[in-house]
Each structure stands twice: as C-alpha cells, then as structure tokens.
Design a protein around this motif. Structure first.
Motif, PDB file in Angstrom:
ATOM      1  N   PRO A  74       0.993   6.954   4.129  1.00  0.00           N
ATOM      2  CA  PRO A  74       0.620   5.949   3.115  1.00  0.00           C
ATOM      3  C   PRO A  74       0.094   6.610   1.849  1.00  0.00           C
ATOM      4  O   PRO A  74      -0.643   7.594   1.898  1.00  0.00           O
ATOM      5  CB  PRO A  74      -0.474   5.136   3.818  1.00  0.00           C
ATOM      6  N   LEU A  75       0.502   6.096   0.699  1.00  0.00           N
ATOM      7  CA  LEU A  75       0.078   6.634  -0.587  1.00  0.00           C
ATOM      8  C   LEU A  75      -1.407   6.394  -0.838  1.00  0.00           C
ATOM      9  O   LEU A  75      -1.966   5.385  -0.397  1.00  0.00           O
ATOM     10  CB  LEU A  75       0.881   5.973  -1.716  1.00  0.00           C
ATOM     11  N   GLU A  76      -2.028   7.337  -1.530  1.00  0.00           N
ATOM     12  CA  GLU A  76      -3.403   7.157  -1.990  1.00  0.00           C
ATOM     13  C   GLU A  76      -3.347   6.502  -3.367  1.00  0.00           C
ATOM     14  O   GLU A  76      -3.237   7.171  -4.395  1.00  0.00           O
ATOM     15  CB  GLU A  76      -4.119   8.508  -2.044  1.00  0.00           C
ATOM     16  N   LEU A  77      -3.389   5.199  -3.373  1.00  0.00           N
ATOM     17  CA  LEU A  77      -3.257   4.436  -4.613  1.00  0.00           C
ATOM     18  C   LEU A  77      -4.614   3.968  -5.104  1.00  0.00           C
ATOM     19  O   LEU A  77      -5.401   3.403  -4.340  1.00  0.00           O
ATOM     20  CB  LEU A  77      -2.347   3.228  -4.381  1.00  0.00           C
ATOM     21  N   LYS A  78      -4.900   4.234  -6.384  1.00  0.00           N
ATOM     22  CA  LYS A  78      -6.132   3.742  -6.981  1.00  0.00           C
ATOM     23  C   LYS A  78      -5.984   2.246  -7.271  1.00  0.00           C
ATOM     24  O   LYS A  78      -4.907   1.789  -7.656  1.00  0.00           O
ATOM     25  CB  LYS A  78      -6.423   4.488  -8.278  1.00  0.00           C
TER      26      LYS A  78
END
Length: 208
Positions: A74-78
């Motif tokens: 899973p992406l580390e999205l801000k």
C-alpha cells in the motif's frame, strides 16, 4: 502458482532461475518467451523445471509477483487538504513509484511486459491481481478523500471513475507504446504527467 516444493529450492538456483526468467520475459514478452532458453540460461534441466512448476503460466505468475512485490505494498499517501494538494500528491506518489521501478531496470521491463500480457491473458491476471488488492484499497481511500474535497465529480460512482482512469491509461499506453515497446525513463515520466492530466480531465466536476 509454483508447486510447494519451490519454497525449498536452493537459493542460488532460485536466483539464477528468476534472473533468467526475468531477462527472457523482458526481452520477448509472455507469449514468445521460451522455457528452453530460460532453462539453458539458468543451467537447469526440463525435469527440474516441472519439479517446481506446472507450465509457463506458473513461472510467469511467480516472476510477476517477485517483480511487482514493491508495487503490491500500500502506498504511503499524505492526506490532502485541498483539491490542488490531492492532484499534487497523486502525481508525487506516481513519480516516486516510477523512480523506484527505474532503479530496478530488469524487474521494471519484465513487469511491463507481463502486465501488458495480463490484459490479454485472463489466467495470468486472475492469479496476480489479488496480490495488489491492499494497494488498490489504499488508493480507493485516497480517492474517497478527493471526493470529499470536491476534486472528483459526483455524477459517476467512484468505482466507475477509477475504472475510467485505468482504461484511459491502458489505452494511452498502448497507443504510445504499441506491442511490447519498453519506454525510456524520460518517456515514462512524461507519460505519468500525461496520465495525471488525463485523470484530472476525466474526474474534475463539470462546471455549472
């Protein structure tokens, strides 16, 4: 998927086999890849191959998942606070993922070839896509945030919007890089910007 005994394969033998398979799929794609060439490069017998795999689809699935393992996380999205931040964050993460792939050139080229093959080989797609489900759910959550910010149109279901983006991305990629063409790093960066702009055009709420 590989047979259970694959888990116990000698690490050196596994590395040689995977590297040989990556090079073959990267160079020739799925349909034209040769098991015999892979085995010759890996210095394995055909009997050894069928000890670990049922067929080329098994091997392609294994290689796809190895090459795509970083992309399955899973992406580390801000969390964006505005419409502009939503699109800027989407571009940032897309480029970051692309740069990570570019640092693994062989895996990158192999992944592109096998990803292209999965579009026309349902059996391959069915085997690999579940692995990417957690990353996709994270992206769904991010798009839900975009929806709440007003970055996305509300006259279409979110799932439909995301499907439209993926379809447009695939169509644009196939048009710009037909067959098994492997784009350069600069071309992929340019293509990423193009896709983000395309996604924004598709998703922006209609005026009035």
């Amino acid at each position: 998927m590989p047979r259970p005994r694959y888990d116990n394969i000698d690490p050196v033998k596994k590395t040689k086999l995977l590297e040989a398979a990556m090079k073959e799929f990267a160079a020739h794609g799925y349909e034209l890849a040769s098991i015999n060439r892979i085995l010759d490069a890996a210095e394995l017998s055909k009997g050894s191959f069928y000890y670990y795999f049922d067929d080329k689809l098994d091997l392609a699935t294994t290689v796809f998942l190895v090459c795509g393992e970083p992309e399955s996380r899973p992406l580390e999205l801000k969390t964006p606070a505005s419409v502009d931040e939503f699109w800027a964050e989407l571009r940032r993460t897309s480029l970051a993922r692309l740069q990570a792939l570019e640092s693994r050139r062989l895996e990158y080229e192999c992944l592109i070839r096998l990803a292209n093959a999965s579009l026309t080989t349902p059996e391959l797609a069915a085997r690999v896509m579940p692995t990417f489900a957690p990353a996709r759910m994270k992206m769904v959550e991010f798009f839900q945030r975009g929806l709440s910010l007003g970055a996305l149109r509300t006259d279409l279901p979110l799932g439909t919007l995301m499907a439209l983006i993926e379809a447009a991305k695939a169509a644009a990629y196939n048009a710009q890089y037909p067959g098994d063409t492997i784009p350069s790093d600069a071309e992929m960066e340019s293509f990423t910007d193009f896709v983000i702009d395309l996604a924004r055009r598709i998703c922006t709420p209609p005026k009035g």
